[in-house]
Design an enzyme around this catalytic site. Structure first.
Site, PDB file in Angstrom:
ATOM      1  N   ARG A 152      52.317   7.976 -20.419  1.00 44.53           N
ATOM      2  CA  ARG A 152      53.648   7.607 -19.918  1.00 44.53           C
ATOM      3  C   ARG A 152      53.601   6.376 -19.012  1.00 44.53           C
ATOM      4  NH1 ARG A 152      54.417  13.333 -20.259  1.00 44.53           N
ATOM      5  NH2 ARG A 152      56.373  13.802 -21.348  1.00 44.53           N
ATOM      6  N   GLY A 187      41.425   8.171 -19.901  1.00 41.13           N
ATOM      7  CA  GLY A 187      41.399   9.607 -19.602  1.00 41.13           C
ATOM      8  C   GLY A 187      41.099  10.419 -20.850  1.00 41.13           C
ATOM      9  N   HIS A 188      41.756  10.056 -21.960  1.00 41.32           N
ATOM     10  CA  HIS A 188      41.479  10.740 -23.225  1.00 41.32           C
ATOM     11  C   HIS A 188      40.042  10.472 -23.664  1.00 41.32           C
ATOM     12  CE1 HIS A 188      45.997  10.069 -23.662  1.00 41.32           C
ATOM     13  NE2 HIS A 188      45.904  11.361 -23.874  1.00 41.32           N
ATOM     14  N   GLN A 213      48.433  23.431 -17.530  1.00 42.75           N
ATOM     15  CA  GLN A 213      48.170  23.524 -18.968  1.00 42.75           C
ATOM     16  C   GLN A 213      46.772  24.096 -19.233  1.00 42.75           C
ATOM     17  OE1 GLN A 213      49.445  20.467 -21.970  1.00 42.75           O
ATOM     18  NE2 GLN A 213      47.308  19.870 -21.869  1.00 42.75           N
ATOM     19  N   LYS A 271      44.246  16.857 -15.367  1.00 48.65           N
ATOM     20  CA  LYS A 271      45.500  16.198 -14.967  1.00 48.65           C
ATOM     21  C   LYS A 271      46.666  17.155 -15.230  1.00 48.65           C
ATOM     22  CE  LYS A 271      48.597  12.477 -15.764  1.00 48.65           C
ATOM     23  NZ  LYS A 271      49.471  12.980 -16.822  1.00 48.65           N
ATOM     24  N   GLY A 331      48.285  11.127 -28.482  1.00 47.03           N
ATOM     25  CA  GLY A 331      48.127   9.702 -28.775  1.00 47.03           C
ATOM     26  C   GLY A 331      48.473   8.811 -27.600  1.00 47.03           C
TER      27      GLY A 331
HETATM   28  P1  AMP Z   1      48.227  14.187 -23.868  1.00 46.22           P
HETATM   29  O1  AMP Z   1      47.943  13.168 -24.918  1.00 46.22           O
HETATM   30  O2  AMP Z   1      49.006  13.682 -22.707  1.00 46.22           O
HETATM   31  O3  AMP Z   1      48.757  15.479 -24.441  1.00 46.22           O
HETATM   32  O4  AMP Z   1      46.818  14.560 -23.250  1.00 46.22           O
HETATM   33  C1  AMP Z   1      45.770  15.015 -24.067  1.00 46.22           C
HETATM   34  C2  AMP Z   1      44.684  15.521 -23.182  1.00 46.22           C
HETATM   35  O5  AMP Z   1      44.222  14.458 -22.344  1.00 46.22           O
HETATM   36  C3  AMP Z   1      45.143  16.654 -22.243  1.00 46.22           C
HETATM   37  O6  AMP Z   1      44.117  17.614 -22.164  1.00 46.22           O
HETATM   38  C4  AMP Z   1      45.337  15.926 -20.931  1.00 46.22           C
HETATM   39  O7  AMP Z   1      45.184  16.758 -19.803  1.00 46.22           O
HETATM   40  C5  AMP Z   1      44.218  14.901 -21.010  1.00 46.22           C
HETATM   41  N1  AMP Z   1      44.479  13.784 -20.106  1.00 46.22           N
HETATM   42  C6  AMP Z   1      45.577  13.004 -20.064  1.00 46.22           C
HETATM   43  N2  AMP Z   1      45.472  12.115 -19.065  1.00 46.22           N
HETATM   44  C7  AMP Z   1      44.290  12.356 -18.455  1.00 46.22           C
HETATM   45  C8  AMP Z   1      43.616  11.777 -17.342  1.00 46.22           C
HETATM   46  N3  AMP Z   1      44.138  10.774 -16.643  1.00 46.22           N
HETATM   47  N4  AMP Z   1      42.413  12.271 -17.002  1.00 46.22           N
HETATM   48  C9  AMP Z   1      41.865  13.306 -17.696  1.00 46.22           C
HETATM   49  N5  AMP Z   1      42.451  13.898 -18.753  1.00 46.22           N
HETATM   50  C10 AMP Z   1      43.646  13.430 -19.123  1.00 46.22           C
END
Ligand code: AMP
Length: 294
Positions: free
Chosen positions: A195, A43-44, A161, A157, A38
């Site tokens: 973040r 990016g998401h 992972q 990113k 969330g």
């Molecule tokens: P998170 O909500 O941080 O767990 O991220 C969910 C997904 O979004 C993960 O696969 C992350 O790698 C991807 N993600 C987060 N930030 C970015 C970004 N700036 N560019 C591309 N993917 C992203």
């Protein structure tokens, strides 16, 4: 509930819906899945858009997974805006969003499973965050079991992972297919992150130095050794006094092994990734870039 592509608005789905949903899909239709925690950003949304290009139906999940946080303060401070997230998912045509409760994902208590991740979980970021990748693998595995997607989309990113999740998919007989997606950045170069919401405007501006430092290494076209890269990047990132470097890792992009620390990258024929973690105040930021293509 019968899903149709591009329907609006984005539907909130339960596990019962998912089963009915899959049965109602036309034979041969593919389900794409984008797991998130969330506080969504562009990016998401890029992952959702990629999933929509590859798949007939796209499901996002939002769940802040406790087992992947090794600092409880980081877990408690993690930003959340579910209503805003659903509106963003709707804006790009995401078909459904799954908001699991902790009891559903962790019916026997909040604890990680243990997977054989081929040692990937103890390296690099895993060394700084013990248990983090087992927590990630646990929640992703349970979400895969519940949603049974054909393809799952993850951002580069979180470079390590992606490797961990690819290993998990291997354990699961290559199910689902893992699709890595490029990093989306702010105009300043700062990698978008949930973040970043916790950064002050000054910290946000200062944090762009991470990408500038990474790009300078890429511009050096393999002339530097890993030790020189670590020293140059640490100096550049810490110069403003606003950031503290936690780690700079120079690794072979394919298998995360470390090239010879003293030999310039161009003396190897391998693609090299530099991975950075740094703190702006209490906020931990990560980024990475391919600095040499081999
Ligand atoms: P998170 O909500 O941080 O767990 O991220 C969910 C997904 O979004 C993960 O696969 C992350 O790698 C991807 N993600 C987060 N930030 C970015 C970004 N700036 N560019 C591309 N993917 C992203």
């Amino acid at each position: 509930m019968t899903p149709t592509p591009n329907q609006a608005p984005t539907q909130l789905i339960s596990v019962a819906d998912i089963i009915a949903w899959k049965q109602a899909l036309e034979k041969g239709s593919t389900v794409g899945f984008v797991p998130t925690m969330g506080a969504l950003h562009e990016g998401h949304l890029a992952l959702i858009q990629s999933a929509m290009q590859h798949c007939d139906v796209v499901v996002a999940s939002i769940y802040i997974n406790p087992t992947q946080f090794n600092l409880s303060a980081d877990f408690s401070a993690y930003p959340s805006d579910v209503d805003g997230d659903i509106a963003m998912l709707h804006s790009v045509g995401c078909h459904a969003v799954f908001l699991p409760e902790t009891d559903l994902l962790y019916p026997h208590g909040v604890a990680p499973d243990h997977f054989d991740l081929a040692g990937l979980d103890g390296l690099l970021e895993g060394a700084h965050r013990p248990g983090h990748f087992q927590g990630v693998a646990t929640v992703v595995n349970r979400l895969f079991d519940l949603l049974m997607p054909d393809k799952a989309f993850f951002g580069l990113k979180d470079f390590q992972q992606v490797k961990v999740v690819q290993q998990l998919a291997t354990i699961r007989d290559s199910n689902p297919e893992i699709i890595p997606c490029p990093i989306v950045r702010e105009p300043s170069g700062l990698a978008m992150s949930s973040r970043n919401r916790r950064l002050t405007p000054d910290q946000c501006a200062d944090a762009s130095v991470i990408f500038i430092a990474l790009q300078a290494i890429a511009d050096s076209q393999g002339s530097l050794s890993p030790v020189e890269i670590q020293s140059q990047m640490t100096g550049a990132i810490q110069a403003s006094g606003a950031l503290i470097v936690e780690a700079i890792d120079v690794v072979c992009a394919d298998d995360l092994t470390c090239p010879d620390p003293m030999i310039p990258l161009r003396n190897h024929d391998k693609k090299v990734q530099v991975m950075v973690s740094a703190f702006a105040g209490e906020v931990r930021l990560i980024d990475n870039l391919t600095v040499y293509t081999g």
